[in-house]
Design an enzyme around this catalytic site. Sequence first.
Site, PDB file in Angstrom:
ATOM      1  CB  CYS A  70      31.003  39.742  50.830  1.00  0.00           C
ATOM      2  SG  CYS A  70      32.357  40.702  51.486  1.00  0.00           S
ATOM      3  CD  GLN A  82      35.032  33.637  43.568  1.00  0.00           C
ATOM      4  OE1 GLN A  82      35.873  32.779  43.350  1.00  0.00           O
ATOM      5  NE2 GLN A  82      35.239  34.620  44.424  1.00  0.00           N
ATOM      6  CG  HIS A 121      30.218  38.973  46.756  1.00  0.00           C
ATOM      7  ND1 HIS A 121      30.250  40.322  46.988  1.00  0.00           N
ATOM      8  CD2 HIS A 121      31.404  38.488  47.203  1.00  0.00           C
ATOM      9  CE1 HIS A 121      31.409  40.643  47.544  1.00  0.00           C
ATOM     10  NE2 HIS A 121      32.120  39.548  47.694  1.00  0.00           N
ATOM     11  CG  ASP A 159      29.488  38.073  40.592  1.00  0.00           C
ATOM     12  OD1 ASP A 159      30.636  37.955  40.095  1.00  0.00           O
ATOM     13  OD2 ASP A 159      29.290  38.185  41.820  1.00  0.00           O
ATOM     14  CE  LYS A 161      36.832  38.059  43.631  1.00  0.00           C
ATOM     15  NZ  LYS A 161      37.288  38.029  45.027  1.00  0.00           N
TER      16      LYS A 161
END
Lengths: 149, 413
Positions: free
Chosen positions: B371, B210, B130, B207, B233
Amino acid sequence: MSELSDLYQEVILEHNKNPRNFREIEDADQYADGKNPLCGDALRVYLKMDGEVVGDVAFKGSGCAISKASASMMTQAVKGKTKAEAEAIFGEFHAMVTGELDAETQENDLGKLKIFAGVLEFPARVKCASLSWHTLNAALKGEDVVSTE
Amino acid sequence: MEAVKQMTNWDVEKIRKDFPVLSQTVNGQPLVYLDNGASSQVPQSVIDRTSKYLAEEHSNIHRGVHYLSQHATTAYEAAREKVKRFINAPDVKECIFVRGTTEGVNLVAFSYGRKFIGEGDEILVSQMEHHSNIIPWQMIAEEKGATIRVIPMNERGELIIDEYENMLNERTKMVAVTHVSNSLGTVNPVKEMIATAHKFGVPVCVDAAQSVPHFPVDVQDLDCDFFIFSGHKMFGPTGSGVMYGKRKWLDQMPPYQTGGGMIRTVSFEKTTFAPIPDKFEAGTPAIAAGIGLGAAIDYINAIDFEAAAAYEHELLEYATERLGDIPEVKIIGTAAEKASVLSFTIEGIHPHDIGTILDQQGIAIRAGHHCAQPVMEFYDVPATARASFAFYNTKEEVDKLADAVQKVIEVFA
């Protein structure tokens, strides 16, 4: 689905499929690049002036159906018009898609372009309809890059 | 349709009742919310906990001697403790509250980078990151004269691990990689990648925006150096997020932002900083959001999260099958290990047009570059349409998506 058919009318779908003046103008006097960084739409508008008159106008690039159809119909609308007339139509188009002009009740010279009034119901898509017009306006002014977001 | 018959024992209708937003209609149709990769929805328990804070406990934390401030501080720190247990961090002080994943990555890039990255050093990021796990590293690389190197991926959207291993060397100062790709759904083998990086003494920044909403995580098992995620999220409020970092790094890293709440002593000559986590939490934080994140973790703990993950996976497989059956649809991202995300294109139809037509049928998806412009460039598409699932989505919603995609194709025929 009624609002949807207001946006994706037959005319728009047809212009998306067979965009008019979708080509380069090799001896263009001026071109400008329009980009919408949020969605990645990118197009280039070419201008060939005949004195004060738009002798030829064309575009290339990639985008959604709304932006492509709008660019296609724009080229038809401004070809043969003077620079001042083209700028006036840009002003009216911009006013219509931002809700400042009611094309049905207020006087205007938008003609077929009124079809894009439906985009008002889709705030996220207003920029799709106006990208080519902002790009044309930049080319008329002699600027080479425009960005909408 | 085998997948449907075998659907995991998961009472989705009961779960849906926990999320008030799901019961509304959009454009005259029941809402089908398939944009969970952007923001997931919030259960009533999180709404109630946040409201309770605002109605009964609101006050500034960490400084007041009065009742409310002490109460707010206790609630906020209890949320931090929940975060620690949720990711199995060794020490609660290693859990830094941030506004979201973007702020967390910026924190690590600039704070770690200013201390540990120098001229000629290399930072590895993957092809599928991202933008928020690319740009902060680019900025610090530019500032320090370091180089960004890109871990490549194959056509399925899987990182090429052999090449990754060859890229590591004594100049590598950081590996920044996503746990789950937001645009492709690929689950990366981060545990193995971390072990490899550690052979070279290189820390890894994961990261996890997700991944945490979709399956249980354990930062000690992964042995990651930094692990960053957003509350919004994972069924929590916007403005909440966590940057977990190993103490051995955090203790050495300079503050990222400075101001109130992060100092030990201040004079005009010299300031000394508070220990972690306060060192990295300048200013009044998003207290209500942090407490809400704690409530979201309570919610996840209260459901059978393993069963939720299994159910979601079956939903993804069913959706892949339904959309895969439509000849005009091309699925972008076909990794062997995937979670929750189904990106696709339709020949000749721009994803924004797909998004608008689906919205008119009450179906919320994301259309755009997500993104992740380098991913779009890799597949040579300007954008994709993306459906992303959560454990409250249903098989019927997948059917509606497939039917609506058919309708899109008809409109443009």
